[in-house]
Design a protein around this motif. Structure first.
Motif, PDB file in Angstrom:
ATOM      1  N   THR A 113     -55.563 103.702   4.477  1.00  0.00           N
ATOM      2  CA  THR A 113     -54.429 103.470   5.372  1.00  0.00           C
ATOM      3  C   THR A 113     -53.200 103.230   4.504  1.00  0.00           C
ATOM      4  O   THR A 113     -53.303 102.763   3.367  1.00  0.00           O
ATOM      5  N   THR A 114     -52.044 103.561   5.051  1.00  0.00           N
ATOM      6  CA  THR A 114     -50.772 103.257   4.389  1.00  0.00           C
ATOM      7  C   THR A 114     -49.942 102.409   5.337  1.00  0.00           C
ATOM      8  O   THR A 114     -49.720 102.791   6.488  1.00  0.00           O
ATOM      9  N   VAL A 115     -49.503 101.242   4.856  1.00  0.00           N
ATOM     10  CA  VAL A 115     -48.733 100.305   5.675  1.00  0.00           C
ATOM     11  C   VAL A 115     -47.450  99.948   4.921  1.00  0.00           C
ATOM     12  O   VAL A 115     -47.507  99.628   3.735  1.00  0.00           O
ATOM     13  N   VAL A 116     -46.314 100.029   5.614  1.00  0.00           N
ATOM     14  CA  VAL A 116     -45.043  99.629   5.014  1.00  0.00           C
ATOM     15  C   VAL A 116     -44.457  98.482   5.842  1.00  0.00           C
ATOM     16  O   VAL A 116     -44.289  98.619   7.056  1.00  0.00           O
ATOM     17  N   ILE A 117     -44.169  97.362   5.168  1.00  0.00           N
ATOM     18  CA  ILE A 117     -43.551  96.210   5.827  1.00  0.00           C
ATOM     19  C   ILE A 117     -42.118  96.059   5.304  1.00  0.00           C
ATOM     20  O   ILE A 117     -41.888  96.093   4.088  1.00  0.00           O
ATOM     21  N   LYS A 118     -41.181  95.890   6.222  1.00  0.00           N
ATOM     22  CA  LYS A 118     -39.775  95.677   5.867  1.00  0.00           C
ATOM     23  C   LYS A 118     -39.401  94.246   6.206  1.00  0.00           C
ATOM     24  O   LYS A 118     -39.520  93.818   7.356  1.00  0.00           O
ATOM     25  N   ASN A 119     -38.951  93.481   5.188  1.00  0.00           N
ATOM     26  CA  ASN A 119     -38.608  92.090   5.450  1.00  0.00           C
ATOM     27  C   ASN A 119     -37.182  91.956   5.975  1.00  0.00           C
ATOM     28  O   ASN A 119     -36.458  92.945   6.112  1.00  0.00           O
ATOM     29  N   LYS A 120     -36.773  90.729   6.269  1.00  0.00           N
ATOM     30  CA  LYS A 120     -35.463  90.532   6.903  1.00  0.00           C
ATOM     31  C   LYS A 120     -34.303  90.819   5.965  1.00  0.00           C
ATOM     32  O   LYS A 120     -33.169  90.961   6.415  1.00  0.00           O
ATOM     33  N   GLN A 121     -34.571  90.921   4.656  1.00  0.00           N
ATOM     34  CA  GLN A 121     -33.540  91.319   3.708  1.00  0.00           C
ATOM     35  C   GLN A 121     -33.443  92.840   3.561  1.00  0.00           C
ATOM     36  O   GLN A 121     -32.625  93.349   2.808  1.00  0.00           O
ATOM     37  N   GLY A 122     -34.314  93.560   4.283  1.00  0.00           N
ATOM     38  CA  GLY A 122     -34.292  95.015   4.230  1.00  0.00           C
ATOM     39  C   GLY A 122     -35.128  95.612   3.119  1.00  0.00           C
ATOM     40  O   GLY A 122     -35.087  96.823   2.883  1.00  0.00           O
ATOM     41  N   ILE A 123     -35.905  94.786   2.415  1.00  0.00           N
ATOM     42  CA  ILE A 123     -36.759  95.270   1.324  1.00  0.00           C
ATOM     43  C   ILE A 123     -38.102  95.714   1.894  1.00  0.00           C
ATOM     44  O   ILE A 123     -38.695  95.020   2.723  1.00  0.00           O
ATOM     45  N   GLU A 124     -38.567  96.876   1.450  1.00  0.00           N
ATOM     46  CA  GLU A 124     -39.822  97.431   1.951  1.00  0.00           C
ATOM     47  C   GLU A 124     -40.914  97.379   0.887  1.00  0.00           C
ATOM     48  O   GLU A 124     -40.675  97.676  -0.282  1.00  0.00           O
ATOM     49  N   VAL A 125     -42.095  96.988   1.322  1.00  0.00           N
ATOM     50  CA  VAL A 125     -43.280  96.948   0.464  1.00  0.00           C
ATOM     51  C   VAL A 125     -44.368  97.790   1.115  1.00  0.00           C
ATOM     52  O   VAL A 125     -44.642  97.641   2.314  1.00  0.00           O
ATOM     53  N   LEU A 126     -44.954  98.695   0.350  1.00  0.00           N
ATOM     54  CA  LEU A 126     -46.034  99.554   0.852  1.00  0.00           C
ATOM     55  C   LEU A 126     -47.353  99.089   0.247  1.00  0.00           C
ATOM     56  O   LEU A 126     -47.415  98.770  -0.934  1.00  0.00           O
ATOM     57  N   PHE A 127     -48.385  99.055   1.073  1.00  0.00           N
ATOM     58  CA  PHE A 127     -49.717  98.801   0.520  1.00  0.00           C
ATOM     59  C   PHE A 127     -50.747  99.650   1.232  1.00  0.00           C
ATOM     60  O   PHE A 127     -50.576 100.038   2.386  1.00  0.00           O
ATOM     61  N   ARG A 128     -51.808  99.977   0.497  1.00  0.00           N
ATOM     62  CA  ARG A 128     -52.864 100.851   1.004  1.00  0.00           C
ATOM     63  C   ARG A 128     -54.222 100.168   0.918  1.00  0.00           C
ATOM     64  O   ARG A 128     -54.572  99.602  -0.108  1.00  0.00           O
ATOM     65  N   GLN A 129     -54.975 100.264   2.006  1.00  0.00           N
ATOM     66  CA  GLN A 129     -56.402  99.943   1.975  1.00  0.00           C
ATOM     67  C   GLN A 129     -57.119 101.237   1.601  1.00  0.00           C
ATOM     68  O   GLN A 129     -56.923 102.257   2.246  1.00  0.00           O
ATOM     69  N   ILE A 130     -57.958 101.195   0.578  1.00  0.00           N
ATOM     70  CA  ILE A 130     -58.619 102.411   0.096  1.00  0.00           C
ATOM     71  C   ILE A 130     -60.129 102.222   0.128  1.00  0.00           C
ATOM     72  O   ILE A 130     -60.660 101.258  -0.433  1.00  0.00           O
ATOM     73  N   ALA A 131     -60.815 103.146   0.790  1.00  0.00           N
ATOM     74  CA  ALA A 131     -62.272 103.108   0.826  1.00  0.00           C
ATOM     75  C   ALA A 131     -62.829 103.558  -0.516  1.00  0.00           C
ATOM     76  O   ALA A 131     -62.156 104.255  -1.283  1.00  0.00           O
ATOM     77  N   GLY A 132     -64.061 103.161  -0.806  1.00  0.00           N
ATOM     78  CA  GLY A 132     -64.713 103.562  -2.048  1.00  0.00           C
ATOM     79  C   GLY A 132     -66.029 104.257  -1.768  1.00  0.00           C
ATOM     80  O   GLY A 132     -66.291 104.694  -0.643  1.00  0.00           O
ATOM     81  N   ALA A 133     -66.872 104.341  -2.793  1.00  0.00           N
ATOM     82  CA  ALA A 133     -68.154 105.026  -2.644  1.00  0.00           C
ATOM     83  C   ALA A 133     -69.063 104.315  -1.662  1.00  0.00           C
ATOM     84  O   ALA A 133     -69.824 104.941  -0.917  1.00  0.00           O
ATOM     85  N   ALA A 134     -69.015 102.985  -1.635  1.00  0.00           N
ATOM     86  CA  ALA A 134     -69.863 102.205  -0.729  1.00  0.00           C
ATOM     87  C   ALA A 134     -69.091 101.708   0.482  1.00  0.00           C
ATOM     88  O   ALA A 134     -69.645 101.564   1.571  1.00  0.00           O
ATOM     89  N   ALA A 135     -67.783 101.429   0.292  1.00  0.00           N
ATOM     90  CA  ALA A 135     -66.971 100.863   1.375  1.00  0.00           C
ATOM     91  C   ALA A 135     -66.418 101.984   2.244  1.00  0.00           C
ATOM     92  O   ALA A 135     -65.395 102.569   1.940  1.00  0.00           O
TER      93      ALA A 135
END
Length: 219
Positions: free
Chosen positions: A140-162
Motif C-alpha cells: 500500500t502507498t499512503v501519503v499524509i499531509k500535516n497542517k504545515q503542508g509537509i507530506e510524508v509517504l509510507f508503504r506497507q510491503i508484503a514479503g515472502a511469508a507476510a
C-alpha cells in the motif's frame, strides 16, 4: 498487553487443529506412551508462538508536529536519498524498517494530518530485503499531509511469508500521530519517504519501537 483482532480467527483455528491432533494421538496410542506428552508440549509452544504474532503492547507516546515516529517495530535497514516515482516523482529521503516474525506487527501513523493519497498495489511476494520488493511486491502507498503542508509517504510491503496486509485508512481521513493505521501479518517491511531536509535521528541497524521511536525531525 492485548491481542489484535486480526489474529482472532487464526488463533481460534490453530487452537482447534492442535486440540484435534492431541486428541487423535491420545486415542490412537496406548496409555503410557511418551509421544502424546511431546506433542502436547510442542502444541503449546506453537500456539504461544502464533499468539505472540498478534500482541499489542501498551505504549506511552508523546506527539509532536515536528517529529516523524516509526510506523512499526523492527530494524532500520535503509537510509538513503532516492527518487520516489509513484507520488512525489522526485528526490526524497528513504528510511526503511524490516519487521521480523517476532516483532509487533501493528502499523501506526508516523505524523498527524490528512490522508492525501492512498493506493493498494497487488504484486509479488519477494523476500522483504530484495531490492525490488518496494516496487514489485504487494503493498500500500499512503501519503499524509500535516497542517504545515509537509507530506510524508509510507508503504506497507508484503514479503515472502507476510501475504496479508491490512489498512484502516482512506483518502480524506484525518489521522493522529501514533494511532493505528494497519497491520501486516507475520512481519515484512515499511518504507518511508521524507523531505530531503528532514533531520534523520536513527542509524542503520537501529531497533525501532513503533509509535515511539523518533525517526526524523522536520525543518
Amino acid at each position: 498487553m492485548k491481542l489484535h483482532r486480526e489474529g482472532y480467527t487464526i488463533m481460534a483455528v490453530t487452537a482447534i487443529i492442535l486440540v484435534l491432533i492431541n486428541l487423535g494421538i491420545q486415542y490412537l496410542l496406548p496409555e503410557g506412551y511418551w509421544i502424546p506428552r511431546i506433542v502436547l508440549v510442542a502444541s503449546v509452544f506453537v500456539f504461544l508462538l502464533v499468539v505472540q504474532f498478534f500482541r499489542v503492547p501498551a505504549r506511552t507516546v508523546h506527539k509532536s508536529d515536528r517529529q516523524i515516529v516509526a510506523p512499526c517495530d523492527g530494524k532500520v535497514v535503509v537510509i538513503e536519498e532516492v527518487v520516489e516515482t509513484e507520488y512525489f516523482k522526485g528526490p526524497r529521503r528513504q528510511v526503511s524498517i524490516f519487521m521480523s516474525p517476532i516483532n509487533v506487527h501493528v502499523n501506526w501513523n508516523p505524523i498527524s494530518g490528512v490522508i492525501q493519497y492512498f493506493k493498494y498495489h497487488p504484486g509479488l511476494y519477494l523476500v522483504a530485503w530484495h531490492p525490488k520488493s518496494s516496487t514489485e511486491n504487494e503493498r500500500t502507498t499512503v501519503v499524509i499531509k500535516n497542517k504545515q503542508g509537509i507530506e510524508v509517504l509510507f508503504r506497507q510491503i508484503a514479503g515472502a511469508a507476510a501475504r496479508r496486509i491490512r489498512w484502516y485508512v482512506k483518502e480524506g481521513d484525518q489521522v493522529e500521530q501514533s494511532t493505528e493505521m494497519g497491520f501486516i501479518k507475520f512481519g515484512s517491511r515499511v518504507d518511508l519517504f521524507l523531505p530531503l531536509d528532514a533531520e534523520i535521528k536513527v542509524n542503520l541497524q537501529d531497533k525501532t519501537v513503533g509509535s515511539v521511536t523518533v525517526l526524523a525531525e522536520l525543518k
